[in-house]
Design an enzyme around this catalytic site. Structure first.
Site, PDB file in Angstrom:
ATOM      1  CG  ASP A 111       5.837  34.467  27.460  1.00 25.96           C
ATOM      2  OD1 ASP A 111       5.926  33.863  28.547  1.00 25.96           O
ATOM      3  OD2 ASP A 111       4.898  34.291  26.652  1.00 25.96           O
ATOM      4  CD  GLU A 141       9.443  29.290  30.551  1.00 25.29           C
ATOM      5  OE1 GLU A 141       9.341  29.189  29.317  1.00 25.29           O
ATOM      6  OE2 GLU A 141       8.969  30.232  31.193  1.00 25.29           O
ATOM      7  CG  ASP A 179       0.351  30.748  30.051  1.00 29.08           C
ATOM      8  OD1 ASP A 179       0.536  31.979  30.228  1.00 29.08           O
ATOM      9  OD2 ASP A 179       0.808  30.126  29.072  1.00 29.08           O
TER      10      ASP A 179
END
Ligand SMILES: *[C@@H]1O[C@H](CO)[C@@H](O)[C@H](O)[C@H]1NC(C)=O
Ligand SMILES: *[C@@H]1O[C@H](CO)[C@@H](O)[C@H](O)[C@H]1NC(C)=O
Ligand SMILES: *[C@@H]1O[C@H](CO)[C@@H](O)[C@H](O)[C@H]1NC(C)=O
Ligand SMILES: *[C@@H]1O[C@H](CO)[C@@H](O)[C@H](O)[C@H]1NC(C)=O
Ligand SMILES: *[C@@H]1O[C@H](CO)[C@@H](O)[C@H](O)[C@H]1NC(C)=O
Ligand SMILES: *[C@@H]1O[C@H](CO)[C@@H](O)[C@H](O)[C@H]1NC(C)=O
Ligand SMILES: *[C@@H]1O[C@H](CO)[C@@H](O)[C@H](O)[C@H]1NC(C)=O
Ligand SMILES: *[C@@H]1O[C@H](CO)[C@@H](O)[C@H](O)[C@H]1NC(C)=O
Ligand SMILES: *[C@@H]1O[C@H](CO)[C@@H](O)[C@H](O)[C@H]1NC(C)=O
Ligand SMILES: *[C@@H]1O[C@H](CO)[C@@H](O)[C@H](O)[C@H]1NC(C)=O
Length: 878
Positions: A446, A449, A543
């Site tokens: 997770d 980015e 999300d």
């Protein structure tokens, strides 16, 4: 009075002309971003499979930096129907997606061009074509120079650059005309969008960011500069276009044009000519890497939540599923398990190692699995062993001469630089050490980015490029909430250039680490992706919120990722943030049961939404997941197809019906494979859905009696009872099914049932792929696997026949499994059964025939046919 007034008017007129002229020239001087290039020389190589040209700038402009003086353009056929067009600085090497990130054909260097033949004559239009390719490349000797790519068989122009190319160090711009009336574009991710088809006048900004999927129209976690263009007439033909570039960009889709504004790298275009959407994805994944095979178990249902409190909380969730008799394959945990949010640690109070190990062992004994989360940021606590090993091997991202210090869940962190081989080894070693404490079955990566909780300061002009992409929809600086663009990776690569590769590189490192440590097929779920990430991992849409719109928009998102070569994709079922109503959660599991990757997940501080908590959700879950588990052999065979040819598991309707233009705008339905159609209820209070049915016969999979028969394709209103989703099978398909069970391991041992649906042509076909579901390779040399193809046919007044053909590798897998039942749907004439023969021998198996929904349904039960033996079953009829 008169003359005074006239002179005033004249004066005004003069003034306004002067003003206009002045302001125009002023406007131009400031606003002309570039004047384009002219062709200086062209070399067409003897075999004519490559054209090289040198271009030089017409006039320089300084907007967004100086233009690069001379460019080199190479157009070449890399395969029959793949044309590569590469434009870069002819004098200096520039950043481009490295070969070690996406291996591909070596590229001719600019040296080749400089040494080649300069004609020196007036530029002429030059063609590059090849007898066996449908694509023709044309370089127009106009000023400014343009190029077009056209399709020979239809004469259609697919790409047509206009009016000019702009090429600066940190600003590249190119526009292609599109025929607005017949172009239908899909792709350019990652975004949450209301529609799957690209929307005219939308800007598609691409820059990987930790922006929640709940936000529509913003750049999200992944970068996929690929689109598919379905040209609807005169002859339907689809092509694909990839701009292989890792820098941030805005792609503006104007209906009659597409403009790319890119902040670095080169123009590296690939054109995929195949005329069908499926073949285009096949070609695309042939270049970028075929989707990774996923373990069989990963097609079961997954449960996660951010906010599980302790081991007994986890145990009670697992028990809740068991008690309610709802399948639960994989239990997950978010960052809660960590000690102070440090990767590879366990919270000694709530998730102590010994209890966690017991918990995971128990799951394994029960045929269940365990997956947990990892974040890239390594906490800088001096007593943290992982951190110390990272320092020792010097694996972290550099900035301003030292390790870059960011801030994420653990507080201050350093980020491993996955471009550096030492960091890849470090990661694998940490995973391996951790798995000795807790033998997790897969990993979820997770925040990659990379997400950062602080805004880094500006160090150099890299942090503040001259052209601002529409980051987060408000032109947010590219450094916002991520690591600085001025950070330096291994090999002196700037974060400015490599930013969007981070997710892919971490994914690859994680995939390799799991293979190394387990020797089994890895399961990795990643949030951040780039072109080619599907080769290593699954993805979820990120999300979202527990809202009806998020349920609706999950369909376009899922279809996009299939097209991007990441077929294992799902959205958080029942929503991540916010509190769902019972009805929303019920409808969401109905749809989510048919996402390729089916996981419930929710955020800390929101209401619990495990599927057994609400009566109606439980009913929906049992029904929808029950069908999913029966379809597991079908899902897994689709995974095999995806791995071999790139074709998505979940597909838009037009992938199977490209001639039917009414399918181009469908956002609320999708197909699984070729022939199963999912038509969910997506609105509150709904008990009927209007679903589009392309031409053909469609059989409801829960109840064979509800059939829809369309001659031309039309909307049909279907009942959508609160606990049921509409799932239809198209005539012409044979679907392999097994029995429902609480785990995939148990379901896999049950007998097979084949569902044969006849269309008007009274024939049907299908496939089944079998292997152990966990070997690293799928259908690899020396692996044990079995691929069976099925064909079925009706001869009115004579027989109904189904036969199989078996192909295998190694010793074949699952050959001892048994076919127990065959059901034929869509018999459209009166019949009487005379007898059944299996491989030429008469058999007394049970046969039932009845009319349902206007068609005959014939069931053969009590078969004991080994699946690994080729067979032919004939039902004699009159
Ligand atoms: C350049 O082109 C001329 C005329 O087409 C040809 O005769 C000559 O061989 C070429 N030279 C090279 C180095 O290819
Ligand atoms: C797109 O924008 C152009 C220019 O502003 C406008 O003329 C056109 O009507 C817009 N098209 C749509 C479909 O909104
Ligand atoms: C686990 O957490 C729950 C909820 O906070 C609490 O009621 C329970 O006592 C805890 N169990 C253990 C063993 O700590
Ligand atoms: C570092 O970790 C130790 C052990 O978990 C903890 O006691 C200490 O407070 C941490 N130090 C900092 C600066 O967070
Ligand atoms: C970069 O490092 C130098 C030398 O340590 C320091 O003076 C300067 O403040 C740093 N720049 C930033 C933006 O932190
Ligand atoms: C920037 O993005 C936002 C959100 O998608 C959009 O509303 C806005 O029009 C965009 N601005 C431009 C200039 O494209
Ligand atoms: C960065 O993003 C945050 C959150 O969206 C925002 O509050 C902040 O103003 C942004 N910073 C800049 C410099 O734009
Ligand atoms: C790294 O790249 C920068 C330009 O991006 C250059 O100025 C510098 O010399 C390079 N350093 C090394 C060690 O190659
Ligand atoms: C697995 O990792 C270990 C330690 O990093 C290394 O020695 C070994 O060669 C690796 N094995 C494979 C098959 O890559
Ligand atoms: C059915 O038969 C037709 C005509 O032979 C053939 O074109 C078609 O591919 C067959 N369909 C299936 C599903 O086998």
């Amino acid at each position: 009075m008169e003359s005074k007034r006239l002179s005033f008017i004249i004066l005004f007129y003069c003034l306004s002309i002067t003003f206009t002229l002045f302001s125009c020239s002023c406007f131009q001087a400031e606003q002309v971003i570039g004047y384009g290039y002219v062709v200086n020389s062209v070399v067409l190589d003897s075999s004519e499979s490559r054209l090289s040209a040198e271009l030089s700038v017409i006039q320089k402009s300084s907007v967004y930096g100086d233009d690069i003086e001379s460019l080199n353009l190479v157009a070449s056929y890399e395969t029959k129907d793949r044309l590569h067009v590469r434009i870069t600085d002819s004098k200096h090497q520039r950043w481009e997606v490295p070969q070690y990130v996406i291996p591909r054909e070596p590229i001719s260097t600019h040296r080749f061009i400089l040494e080649s033949n300069h004609t020196g004559s007036k530029p002429q239009t030059q063609f590059l074509s090849s007898e066996n390719s449908d694509l023709v490349f044309t370089l127009h000797g106009t000023s400014p120079a343009r190029f077009t790519v056209s399709r020979r068989s239809t004469g259609d122009i697919l790409f047509d650059t206009w009016p000019k190319i702009v090429f600066k160090d940190r600003y590249l711009e190119i526009t292609s005309n599109l025929p607005a009336e017949k172009s239908n574009l899909y792709g350019l991710g990652e975004h949450t969008k209301r529609s799957f088809r690209l929307v005219t006048n939308d800007t598609y900004t691409l820059w990987n960011s930790d922006i929640p999927a709940a936000m529509i129209d913003l750049n999200l976690y992944g970068l996929h500069p690929f689109y598919m263009d379905v040209r609807s007439y005169p002859n339907t033909a689809t092509h694909g276009v990839l701009l292989l570039n890792s820098n941030g960009m805005d792609a503006v889709y104007g209906g009659s044009y597409i403009t790319y504004k890119v902040i670095g790298g080169i123009f590296d275009f690939y054109f995929f000519a195949r005329p069908t959407p499926l073949e285009v994805v096949n070609q695309y994944t042939d270049l970028i890497g075929r989707p990774a095979p996923m373990p069989y178990w990963s097609f079961g249902f997954h449960q996660c939540r951010y906010g599980y409190k302790n081991v007994s909380d986890l145990e009670s969730v697992v028990a809740g599923y068991a008690k309610a008799n709802i399948p639960l394959e994989v239990m997950w945990i978010d960052i809660d398990y960590m000690d102070d949010y440090k990767d590879f640690t366990l919270d000694p109070i709530n998730f102590p190692p010994k209890e966690m190990k017991n918990f995971v062992d128990k799951l394994h004994q029960n045929g269940q699995k365990y997956v947990l989360i990892l974040d890239p940021g390594i906490g800088t606590n001096e007593s943290y062993a992982t951190f110390l090993r990272g320092l020792e091997h010097d694996v972290f991202l550099k900035w301003n001469g030292t390790n870059y210090l960011g801030e994420v869940w653990p507080g201050p962190v350093y980020f491993p630089d996955f471009l550096k081989p030492a960091a890849v080894h470090f990661w694998a070693r940490e995973i391996s050490i951790f798995r000795k404490t807790l033998p997790v079955d897969g990993l979820w990566i997770d925040m990659n980015e990379i997400s950062n909780f602080i805004d880094p300061p500006v160090l150099s002009s890299l942090d503040d490029p001259p052209y601002k992409i529409n980051n987060s929809g408000v032109f947010r600086p590219i450094n916002n909430k991520t690591v600085p663009a001025s950070a330096i990776h291994y090999g002196n690569v700037t974060e400015y250039d490599a930013h969007n590769l981070h997710g892919l590189l971490e994914t690859r490192a994680t995939n390799y680490a799991l293979i190394n440590d387990t020797g089994k097929r890895p399961f990795v779920l990643t949030r951040s992706t780039f072109v080619g990430s599907g080769k290593y991992a699954a993805h979820w849409t990120g999300d979202n919120l527990a809202r009806w719109t998020d349920l609706q928009y999950s369909i376009p998102s899922i279809l996009n990722f299939g097209m991007f070569g990441i077929p294992m994709i799902g959205a958080d079922i029942c929503g991540f943030g916010g509190d769902p109503t019972e009805e929303l959660c019920s409808r969401w599991i109905q749809l989510g049961a048919f996402y390729p990757f089916s996981r419930g997940h929710s955020a800390i501080g929101t209401v619990r939404r495990e599927l057994y908590l609400w009566e109606s959700v439980m009913r929906s879950a049992k029904k929808a997941l029950g069908l999913r588990y029966r379809l597991l052999p079908y899902f897994y065979t689709l995974m095999y197809g995806a791995h071999m040819t790139g074709v998505p598991i979940a597909r838009p309707l037009f992938f199977s019906f490209p001639q039917d233009t009414k399918t181009y705008d469908i956002n609320a339905q999708f197909l699984l494979g070729r022939g199963i159609m999912i038509s969910p209820a997506l609105k509150p209070g709904e008990v009927k859905v209007d679903a589009y049915f392309p031409k053909g016969r469609w059989f409801n999979l829960f109840d064979y009696a509800q059939t829809v028969h369309e001659d031309n394709g039309a909307y049909s209103t279907l009942d959508a009872p609160k606990d049921t989703i509409n799932v239809h099978l198209n005539g012409g398909n044979i679907i392999p099914m097994q029995q429902e069970a609480l785990t995939t391991e148990l379901a896999r041992k049950s007998g097979f049932e084949f569902l044969v649906a006849f269309g008007e042509e009274r024939n049907a076909s299908g496939e089944l792929f079998l292997d152990d579901g966990e070997s690293v390779e799928m259908a690899g040399d020396g692996n044990d696997w079995t691929l069976i193809s099925f064909g079925s046919k009706v001869v009115e007044g004579s027989e109904i026949r189904i036969s199989s053909k078996v192909m295998d590798g190694g010793n074949g897998f699952g050959k001892d499994l048994v076919v127990e039942k065959v059901v034929f749907l869509g018999l459209d004439f009166e019949l009487e059964v005379k007898g059944v023969s299996i491989n030429g021998n008469y058999s007394n198996v049970k046969v039932e025939y009845e009319k349902k929904g206007g068609f005959g349904v014939l069931e053969i039960q009590g078969l004991k046919q080994l699946i690994g033996e080729e067979f032919e079953i004939k039902v004699e009829i009159k």
